[in-house]
Scaffold this motif. Structure first.
Motif, PDB file in Angstrom:
ATOM      1  N   PRO A   1       0.794  -1.168   0.086  1.00  0.00           N
ATOM      2  CA  PRO A   1       0.065  -0.055  -0.033  1.00  0.00           C
ATOM      3  C   PRO A   1       1.005   1.196   0.029  1.00  0.00           C
ATOM      4  N   PRO A   2       0.481   2.360  -0.600  1.00  0.00           N
ATOM      5  CA  PRO A   2       1.207   3.563  -0.672  1.00  0.00           C
ATOM      6  C   PRO A   2       1.602   3.991   0.578  1.00  0.00           C
ATOM      7  N   GLN A   3       0.855   3.915   1.651  1.00  0.00           N
ATOM      8  CA  GLN A   3       1.115   4.463   2.993  1.00  0.00           C
ATOM      9  C   GLN A   3       1.931   3.204   3.506  1.00  0.00           C
ATOM     10  N   PRO A   4       3.351   3.567   4.002  1.00  0.00           N
ATOM     11  CA  PRO A   4       4.045   2.624   4.474  1.00  0.00           C
ATOM     12  C   PRO A   4       3.526   2.220   5.963  1.00  0.00           C
ATOM     13  N   ALA A   5       3.725   1.039   6.384  1.00  0.00           N
ATOM     14  CA  ALA A   5       3.193   0.312   7.597  1.00  0.00           C
ATOM     15  C   ALA A   5       4.016   0.996   8.502  1.00  0.00           C
ATOM     16  N   PRO A   6       3.276   1.110   9.649  1.00  0.00           N
ATOM     17  CA  PRO A   6       3.749   1.976  11.021  1.00  0.00           C
ATOM     18  C   PRO A   6       5.087   1.461  11.330  1.00  0.00           C
ATOM     19  N   VAL A   7       5.080   0.247  11.177  1.00  0.00           N
ATOM     20  CA  VAL A   7       6.571  -0.339  11.834  1.00  0.00           C
ATOM     21  C   VAL A   7       7.121  -0.885  10.575  1.00  0.00           C
ATOM     22  N   LEU A   8       8.353  -0.719  10.452  1.00  0.00           N
ATOM     23  CA  LEU A   8       9.112  -1.559   9.410  1.00  0.00           C
ATOM     24  C   LEU A   8      10.045  -2.336  10.133  1.00  0.00           C
ATOM     25  N   ARG A   9      10.167  -3.498   9.800  1.00  0.00           N
ATOM     26  CA  ARG A   9      10.929  -4.585  10.565  1.00  0.00           C
ATOM     27  C   ARG A   9      11.704  -5.261   9.323  1.00  0.00           C
ATOM     28  N   VAL A  10      13.139  -5.186   9.635  1.00  0.00           N
ATOM     29  CA  VAL A  10      13.922  -6.067   8.797  1.00  0.00           C
ATOM     30  C   VAL A  10      15.103  -6.543   9.302  1.00  0.00           C
ATOM     31  N   ALA A  11      14.863  -7.983   9.503  1.00  0.00           N
ATOM     32  CA  ALA A  11      15.582  -8.821  10.511  1.00  0.00           C
ATOM     33  C   ALA A  11      15.526  -8.240  11.942  1.00  0.00           C
ATOM     34  N   ASP A  12      16.716  -7.939  12.507  1.00  0.00           N
ATOM     35  CA  ASP A  12      16.787  -7.204  13.802  1.00  0.00           C
ATOM     36  C   ASP A  12      16.531  -5.819  13.961  1.00  0.00           C
TER      37      ASP A  12
END
Length: 226
Positions: free
Chosen positions: A122-133
């Motif tokens: 979705p155009p609006q990014p998720a409130p929390v970005l998680r990339v591995a740790d």
């Protein structure tokens, strides 16, 4: 089934790329020059463009600029041009990624899948970005890695936020300098190198071998997306 427009004047490469995309479950369309590509785009949308830069009727960078004026469709450059300045010109014109020839079909398909995944977000990014740790809470602008909060200065945070806006996407030096420091500072590459060094020192376990803040040599940086 994702529809992909392949803009390539070399018929053997075009056929190979289209066959590879078909085998991977996508629906390719082929255009052999910029004029045909623009007609194809006018007749129906596609979900991704693969563009060669050495087209017979128009430079591919110019075509990318024209497409980007009216479409946000992801664009992957597939070109024999290997000079950094040529990659930068294509990315600054609006391309999202760049793969040089000769290329492996596995890498091509991996990049296509990654770009389609990002485009489907979705155009609006998720409130929390998680990339591995690594975790980035966008609203509070808090960064944590391996369970500890990372304290960033306002400029470091601004730079990280720009990269986190499009994980996996290459941002050129000039794009980052313009967005963080302003358009009058697009040639001040040392600003970017200094602050990227600060970010890596705070985020990476081994800043000399970064896991998250990746360098596209001579082109720019990207935040890892997995």
């Amino acid at each position: 089934m994702a529809e992909v427009l392949v803009v390539e004047d070399d018929s053997s490469i075009s056929q190979f790329v289209c066959a590879s995309l078909s085998a991977a479950g996508m629906r390719p369309r082929a255009a052999h020059d910029a004029a045909q590509a623009q007609r194809e785009l006018a007749t129906g949308p596609c979900e991704l463009l693969i563009v060669d830069l050495g087209l017979p009727d128009m430079d591919g960078v110019e075509l990318i600029g024209l497409v980007r004026q009216r479409l946000s469709t992801p664009i992957l450059v597939l070109s024999a041009r290997t000079q950094e300045a040529q990659k930068i010109a294509a990315l600054d014109a609006g391309a999202d990624d760049y793969l040089t020839k000769p290329f492996g079909v596995g890498e091509l398909l991996a990049r296509v899948r990654a770009m389609l995944r990002r485009a489907a977000t979705p155009p609006q990014p998720a409130p929390v970005l998680r990339v591995a740790d690594l975790v980035y809470e966008r609203e509070s602008r808090q960064v944590s890695v391996r369970g500890r909060t990372v304290h960033l200065t306002p400029l470091e945070l601004e730079l990280f936020d720009r990269l986190a806006a499009s994980p996996g996407k290459v941002l050129t030096h000039r794009q980052l300098l313009a967005q963080v420091w302003g358009s009058e500072h697009v040639d001040q590459l040392h600003y970017l190198r200094i602050y990227m060094g600060h970010l890596r020192a705070k985020i990476e376990e081994d800043p000399a071998d970064p896991r998250y803040l990746l360098t596209e040599l001579g082109v720019g940086y990207r935040l890892a997306d997995e």
